[in-house]
Design a protein around this motif. Structure first.
Motif, PDB file in Angstrom:
ATOM      1  N   ILE A 198     -18.596  69.607 -13.056  1.00  0.00           N
ATOM      2  CA  ILE A 198     -19.930  69.084 -12.714  1.00  0.00           C
ATOM      3  C   ILE A 198     -20.162  69.143 -11.212  1.00  0.00           C
ATOM      4  O   ILE A 198     -21.239  69.534 -10.740  1.00  0.00           O
ATOM      5  CB  ILE A 198     -20.090  67.645 -13.243  1.00  0.00           C
ATOM      6  CG1 ILE A 198     -20.108  67.656 -14.777  1.00  0.00           C
ATOM      7  CG2 ILE A 198     -21.362  67.013 -12.694  1.00  0.00           C
ATOM      8  CD1 ILE A 198     -20.170  66.266 -15.392  1.00  0.00           C
ATOM      9  N   ALA A 199     -19.148  68.741 -10.421  1.00  0.00           N
ATOM     10  CA  ALA A 199     -19.298  68.756  -8.962  1.00  0.00           C
ATOM     11  C   ALA A 199     -19.502  70.174  -8.454  1.00  0.00           C
ATOM     12  O   ALA A 199     -20.331  70.414  -7.568  1.00  0.00           O
ATOM     13  CB  ALA A 199     -18.074  68.121  -8.305  1.00  0.00           C
ATOM     14  N   GLY A 200     -18.766  71.129  -9.001  1.00  0.00           N
ATOM     15  CA  GLY A 200     -18.920  72.513  -8.573  1.00  0.00           C
ATOM     16  C   GLY A 200     -20.286  73.071  -8.894  1.00  0.00           C
ATOM     17  O   GLY A 200     -20.910  73.743  -8.064  1.00  0.00           O
ATOM     18  N   ILE A 201     -20.788  72.783 -10.103  1.00  0.00           N
ATOM     19  CA  ILE A 201     -22.113  73.270 -10.507  1.00  0.00           C
ATOM     20  C   ILE A 201     -23.209  72.632  -9.644  1.00  0.00           C
ATOM     21  O   ILE A 201     -24.133  73.302  -9.177  1.00  0.00           O
ATOM     22  CB  ILE A 201     -22.361  72.969 -11.995  1.00  0.00           C
ATOM     23  CG1 ILE A 201     -21.416  73.820 -12.859  1.00  0.00           C
ATOM     24  CG2 ILE A 201     -23.814  73.245 -12.364  1.00  0.00           C
ATOM     25  CD1 ILE A 201     -21.435  73.461 -14.321  1.00  0.00           C
ATOM     26  N   ALA A 202     -23.099  71.314  -9.412  1.00  0.00           N
ATOM     27  CA  ALA A 202     -24.114  70.611  -8.611  1.00  0.00           C
ATOM     28  C   ALA A 202     -24.149  71.126  -7.191  1.00  0.00           C
ATOM     29  O   ALA A 202     -25.228  71.359  -6.618  1.00  0.00           O
ATOM     30  CB  ALA A 202     -23.835  69.103  -8.631  1.00  0.00           C
ATOM     31  N   ALA A 203     -22.976  71.337  -6.579  1.00  0.00           N
ATOM     32  CA  ALA A 203     -22.936  71.841  -5.202  1.00  0.00           C
ATOM     33  C   ALA A 203     -23.451  73.280  -5.125  1.00  0.00           C
ATOM     34  O   ALA A 203     -24.100  73.665  -4.160  1.00  0.00           O
ATOM     35  CB  ALA A 203     -21.500  71.748  -4.669  1.00  0.00           C
ATOM     36  N   ARG A 204     -23.157  74.064  -6.160  1.00  0.00           N
ATOM     37  CA  ARG A 204     -23.630  75.463  -6.177  1.00  0.00           C
ATOM     38  C   ARG A 204     -25.148  75.500  -6.253  1.00  0.00           C
ATOM     39  O   ARG A 204     -25.793  76.329  -5.596  1.00  0.00           O
ATOM     40  CB  ARG A 204     -23.013  76.200  -7.359  1.00  0.00           C
ATOM     41  CG  ARG A 204     -23.354  77.680  -7.385  1.00  0.00           C
ATOM     42  CD  ARG A 204     -22.652  78.373  -8.526  1.00  0.00           C
ATOM     43  NE  ARG A 204     -22.957  79.799  -8.570  1.00  0.00           N
ATOM     44  CZ  ARG A 204     -22.306  80.721  -7.861  1.00  0.00           C
ATOM     45  NH1 ARG A 204     -21.310  80.347  -7.072  1.00  0.00           N
ATOM     46  NH2 ARG A 204     -22.629  81.978  -7.932  1.00  0.00           N
ATOM     47  N   ARG A 205     -25.751  74.618  -7.040  1.00  0.00           N
ATOM     48  CA  ARG A 205     -27.218  74.579  -7.146  1.00  0.00           C
ATOM     49  C   ARG A 205     -27.834  74.198  -5.809  1.00  0.00           C
ATOM     50  O   ARG A 205     -28.891  74.705  -5.431  1.00  0.00           O
ATOM     51  CB  ARG A 205     -27.631  73.591  -8.224  1.00  0.00           C
ATOM     52  CG  ARG A 205     -27.384  74.104  -9.645  1.00  0.00           C
ATOM     53  CD  ARG A 205     -27.825  73.090 -10.662  1.00  0.00           C
ATOM     54  NE  ARG A 205     -27.659  73.603 -12.029  1.00  0.00           N
ATOM     55  CZ  ARG A 205     -27.895  72.880 -13.139  1.00  0.00           C
ATOM     56  NH1 ARG A 205     -28.326  71.621 -13.015  1.00  0.00           N
ATOM     57  NH2 ARG A 205     -27.715  73.418 -14.322  1.00  0.00           N
ATOM     58  N   ASP A 206     -27.165  73.284  -5.076  1.00  0.00           N
ATOM     59  CA  ASP A 206     -27.700  72.882  -3.779  1.00  0.00           C
ATOM     60  C   ASP A 206     -27.719  74.039  -2.787  1.00  0.00           C
ATOM     61  O   ASP A 206     -28.567  74.112  -1.896  1.00  0.00           O
ATOM     62  CB  ASP A 206     -26.848  71.744  -3.197  1.00  0.00           C
ATOM     63  CG  ASP A 206     -27.123  70.420  -3.902  1.00  0.00           C
ATOM     64  OD1 ASP A 206     -28.140  70.342  -4.618  1.00  0.00           O
ATOM     65  OD2 ASP A 206     -26.334  69.471  -3.732  1.00  0.00           O
ATOM     66  N   ALA A 240     -19.217  66.706  -0.902  1.00  0.00           N
ATOM     67  CA  ALA A 240     -17.964  65.946  -0.847  1.00  0.00           C
ATOM     68  C   ALA A 240     -17.292  65.909  -2.210  1.00  0.00           C
ATOM     69  O   ALA A 240     -16.066  66.063  -2.319  1.00  0.00           O
ATOM     70  CB  ALA A 240     -18.242  64.522  -0.353  1.00  0.00           C
ATOM     71  N   ALA A 241     -18.092  65.725  -3.259  1.00  0.00           N
ATOM     72  CA  ALA A 241     -17.534  65.685  -4.612  1.00  0.00           C
ATOM     73  C   ALA A 241     -16.898  67.017  -4.976  1.00  0.00           C
ATOM     74  O   ALA A 241     -15.826  67.060  -5.590  1.00  0.00           O
ATOM     75  CB  ALA A 241     -18.626  65.318  -5.618  1.00  0.00           C
ATOM     76  N   LYS A 242     -17.541  68.123  -4.587  1.00  0.00           N
ATOM     77  CA  LYS A 242     -16.970  69.432  -4.894  1.00  0.00           C
ATOM     78  C   LYS A 242     -15.630  69.619  -4.204  1.00  0.00           C
ATOM     79  O   LYS A 242     -14.645  70.040  -4.825  1.00  0.00           O
ATOM     80  CB  LYS A 242     -17.935  70.534  -4.465  1.00  0.00           C
ATOM     81  CG  LYS A 242     -17.373  71.933  -4.710  1.00  0.00           C
ATOM     82  CD  LYS A 242     -18.284  73.012  -4.170  1.00  0.00           C
ATOM     83  CE  LYS A 242     -17.665  74.397  -4.352  1.00  0.00           C
ATOM     84  NZ  LYS A 242     -18.519  75.474  -3.790  1.00  0.00           N
ATOM     85  N   VAL A 243     -15.564  69.300  -2.918  1.00  0.00           N
ATOM     86  CA  VAL A 243     -14.314  69.475  -2.174  1.00  0.00           C
ATOM     87  C   VAL A 243     -13.211  68.616  -2.791  1.00  0.00           C
ATOM     88  O   VAL A 243     -12.081  69.085  -2.992  1.00  0.00           O
ATOM     89  CB  VAL A 243     -14.522  69.111  -0.693  1.00  0.00           C
ATOM     90  CG1 VAL A 243     -13.185  69.101   0.052  1.00  0.00           C
ATOM     91  CG2 VAL A 243     -15.477  70.092  -0.030  1.00  0.00           C
ATOM     92  N   PHE A 244     -13.527  67.379  -3.095  1.00  0.00           N
ATOM     93  CA  PHE A 244     -12.502  66.465  -3.598  1.00  0.00           C
ATOM     94  C   PHE A 244     -12.056  66.838  -5.004  1.00  0.00           C
ATOM     95  O   PHE A 244     -10.858  66.998  -5.269  1.00  0.00           O
ATOM     96  CB  PHE A 244     -13.029  65.033  -3.589  1.00  0.00           C
ATOM     97  CG  PHE A 244     -12.015  64.024  -4.056  1.00  0.00           C
ATOM     98  CD1 PHE A 244     -11.050  63.540  -3.197  1.00  0.00           C
ATOM     99  CD2 PHE A 244     -12.026  63.568  -5.365  1.00  0.00           C
ATOM    100  CE1 PHE A 244     -10.104  62.622  -3.628  1.00  0.00           C
ATOM    101  CE2 PHE A 244     -11.090  62.647  -5.810  1.00  0.00           C
ATOM    102  CZ  PHE A 244     -10.123  62.173  -4.935  1.00  0.00           C
TER     103      PHE A 244
END
Length: 299
Positions: free
Chosen positions: A289-297, A88-92
């Motif tokens: 940060i949101a993009g990196i975190a979502a990519r790691r997931d 959700a953070a990445k999309v937003f």
């Protein structure tokens, strides 16, 4: 069972990736330009601040942006598409970079496209996006009235009843249903509830407090309540000017006008420009940060 479903589309995945990468590059370019074009003018304002105060102001901005993200995520979940925090953070946050591109449609288009890959129907993404704005606007106007005083900004009361009516879930569901019928689309499966709306309003109010803290650390002599109201008013008037990206210029003019009675106009201009730079940096940090975190997931 997971609520995330892979999106289906006739477009080639490679084409979608190119379009998204192009959007991100353009958005980042406008964000960097927003910093560089104001750099000389803002040096004087930053010179008056210590690095701890700047760091504290940036933390306040990040907190405010998280509040806005949670407002949007709450609405999206209430409409039937709950998303885990990191996706959700990445999309937003990545989608919000589109506000630096001229034109008001880029953030919602980006969120609709990225949300589709998470199983969020496009009409639902659009509904959550467009509901977030009036929620922030209504709470921002109320915050302005409470913190800056009724004598100077009592005229804002004329807008509050209209916004409160528009925030009634029955009214919202009726408007969304009418719009979808006009577009010959299927109605929303999950109408907005009063509980979801109240939760979203709570997150929006938390965001205003954080925005006030960010401005307070830049100009502590104005006082915390005054800083909260000054920024809320500047944001509300800026967001109404949909032609300019992210309310550029409008927000600064309002901040200068509100601060001028309590400090020299030159210092007020420096404060307004400093606030803009800190917010742009906050947007870039949150998106990164949101993009990196979502990519790691997803790895």
């Amino acid at each position: 069972m997971s609520t995330i479903k892979p999106g289906t589309s006739g477009k080639a995945p490679g084409v979608r990736k190119v379009v998204r990468f192009g959007f991100l590059l353009v958005a980042l370019g406008f964000g960097v330009w927003a910093v560089a074009s104001q750099w000389d003018a803002v040096v004087a304002g930053f010179a008056r601040l210590s690095w701890p105060l700047l760091a504290a102001s940036l933390v306040g901005v990040v907190g405010a942006l998280l509040g806005a993200m949670m407002t949007w995520r709450t609405l999206l979940a209430d409409l039937g598409s709950p998303l885990p925090l990191r996706p959700a953070a990445k999309v937003f946050f990545v989608g919000q970079l589109g506000k630096y591109i001229p034109g008001a449609v880029w953030p919602v288009l980006a969120q609709m496209e990225m949300g589709r890959d998470l199983g969020v129907p496009r009409p639902r993404s659009a509904a959550a996006f467009f509901l977030t704005m009036p929620i922030q606007l209504a709470t921002g106007l109320l915050v302005t009235l409470v913190t800056l005083g009724w004598d100077r900004f009592g005229w804002l009361l004329l807008l509050v009843p209209v916004l409160l009516v528009l925030l009634e879930p029955k009214v919202i569901n009726g408007l969304i249903g009418f719009g979808l019928r006009r577009l010959k689309r299927e109605p929303l499966e999950h109408p907005l509830t009063r509980r979801g709306m109240l939760t979203a309003l709570g997150w929006a109010l938390a965001g205003w407090i954080c925005y006030g803290l960010h401005l307070y650390f830049i100009v502590p002599q104005a006082g915390l309540l005054f800083a909260i109201g000054a920024f809320a008013l500047s944001w509300c008037l800026g967001i109404m000017s949909v032609i300019v990206p992210a309310g550029a210029g409008v927000r600064e003019v309002v901040i200068v006008g509100v601060l001028s009675p309590v400090m020299p106009s030159g210092q007020a201009i420096a404060v307004a420009l400093s606030s803009r730079i800190v917010i742009v940096i906050g947007d870039l940090i949150c998106a990164g940060i949101a993009g990196i975190a979502a990519r790691r997931d997803s790895v």
